[in-house]
Design an enzyme around this catalytic site. Structure first.
Site, PDB file in Angstrom:
ATOM      1  CB  CYS A   1      40.172  39.399  46.239  1.00 51.92           C
ATOM      2  SG  CYS A   1      40.699  39.693  44.562  1.00 51.92           S
ATOM      3  CG  ASP A   2      40.308  41.715  49.416  1.00 52.70           C
ATOM      4  OD1 ASP A   2      40.740  40.574  49.638  1.00 52.70           O
ATOM      5  OD2 ASP A   2      41.005  42.621  48.930  1.00 52.70           O
TER       6      ASP A   2
ATOM      7  CB  CYS B   1      40.395  42.625  44.161  1.00 56.01           C
ATOM      8  SG  CYS B   1      39.736  41.070  43.543  1.00 56.01           S
TER       9      CYS B   1
END
Ligand code: NAP
Length: 310
Positions: A137-138, A134
């Protein structure tokens, strides 16, 4: 079997827990069957920095704990286990888990989707330690770093472009030279000076540093069979998602890729069955949108139950 429930929520995660909060506050006394990965995909991420209300960010698993606690606080009954069967052929519907069986007047499906992984050795050990599925997200954890995105579809192009906001170099690693990505998305990536392409190579092994973190990936030429190694600080998998809809096949209308088709908010092809979150959303796939849909599904279920009375 005990009396039919008003609503059973199948699956947890932001959509399911939010449906639980709303349905319990509407006094529907919902029952939730949490599934094999309580909390869903967020429990395999680290910091969540884009969910409103957490200005300092929050760890994904901790956030799901809070969602869960809030659903329980208002009376959502949470059951361990996995739903193995949904029978919508007559009313009340029947829901079977590996431990129990219930009848229910309505159902909210929030079983989510799982990022497709490569399935190489040691994958779970490097997940969150250099490996991610992701970018949203990261990505921010890789400022000025070199990262690789695996895949040749729209997701890979989109994630690669997104990652150039942080990383100094992004390599798209694809196993062919043709792309599934749409022309416009591919061209955008090709025009981005921070993005390079490595084609006709398939990842075959995660390479780890002494501290266990990912340091690169070994690849094999799909035409040559030759092995080589690529160094990177982060490796992002963008090889598709798989909706967790196996048990609904033949019961609810699914699209070609297995996502539940919803209309008029969260209604599915079966009256009284609603779907929320990634199981019905291939487009946004965010915690906040899943939570929003969970709220919608609870309201839709409540109104539908009301319309059935009398
Ligand atoms: P996708 O189109 O199915 O592409 C998956 C890619 O991963 C393919 O290039 C595939 O390679 C590769 N792949 C799959 N398994 C692999 C493996 N084991 N090893 C190496 N490579 C592997 O998936 P997606 O990119 O997630 O897109 C899904 C859908 O969402 C599409 O309809 C897409 O258009 C849509 N989407 C749209 C947008 C947008 O418009 N903004 C953004 C993201 C996604 P092969 O090509 O060789 O099979």
């Amino acid at each position: 079997m005990s009396d039919p429930r008003n609503v059973i929520i199948i699956g947890s995660g932001p959509a399911g827990y939010t449906a639980g909060i709303y349905a319990s506050r509407a006094n529907l006394k919902p029952l939730m069957v949490e599934g094999m990965q309580p909390g869903g995909q967020l429990t395999i991420t680290t910091d969540v920095e884009n969910y409103p209300g957490y200005p300092e960010g929050i760890m994904g698993p901790a956030m799901m704990e809070e969602f869960r606690a809030q659903a329980e606080r208002f009376g959502t009954q949470i059951e361990l286990g996995q739903v193995t069967e949904l029978d919508v052929s007559s009313r009340p519907f029947k829901v079977k888990s590996d431990f129990e069986e219930w009848e229910t007047h309505s159902v909210i499906v929030s079983t989510g989707a799982s990022a497709r992984l490569l399935g190489l050795d040691g994958e779970s050990e490097v997940m969150g330690r250099g490996l991610s599925a992701c970018a949203t997200c990261d990505g921010a954890f890789f400022p000025d770093k070199e990262v690789i995105v695996v895949g040749g579809g729209d997701s890979a192009m989109e994630e690669a472009n997104f990652l150039t906001r942080f990383a100094k170099k992004v390599t798209i690693l694809h196993r062919r030279e043709e792309f599934r990505a749409s022309k416009i998305m591919l061209e955008r990536a090709q025009k981005n000076s921070k993005i390079e392409f490595v084609l006709n190579q398939s990842p075959v092994e995660y390479l780890r540093a002494d501290d266990g973190k990912l340091r690169g990936v070994a690849v094999e030429g799909t035409k040559t069979g030759e092995r080589s190694e690529l160094d990177c600080d982060g490796l992002f998998l963008a090889i598709g998602h798989v909706p967790n809809s196996k048990i609904f096949k033949g019961k609810l209308d699914l699209d070609d890729d297995g996502y539940i088709i919803v209309h008029d908010g969260t209604a599915t092809s079966v009256e009284g069955v609603f779907a929320a979150g990634d199981i019905a959303d291939r487009r946004y796939r965010q915690a906040i949108t899943a939570a929003g849909m969970g709220c919608m599904a609870a309201i839709d279920a409540e109104r539908w139950l009301e319309s059935q009375e009398g």
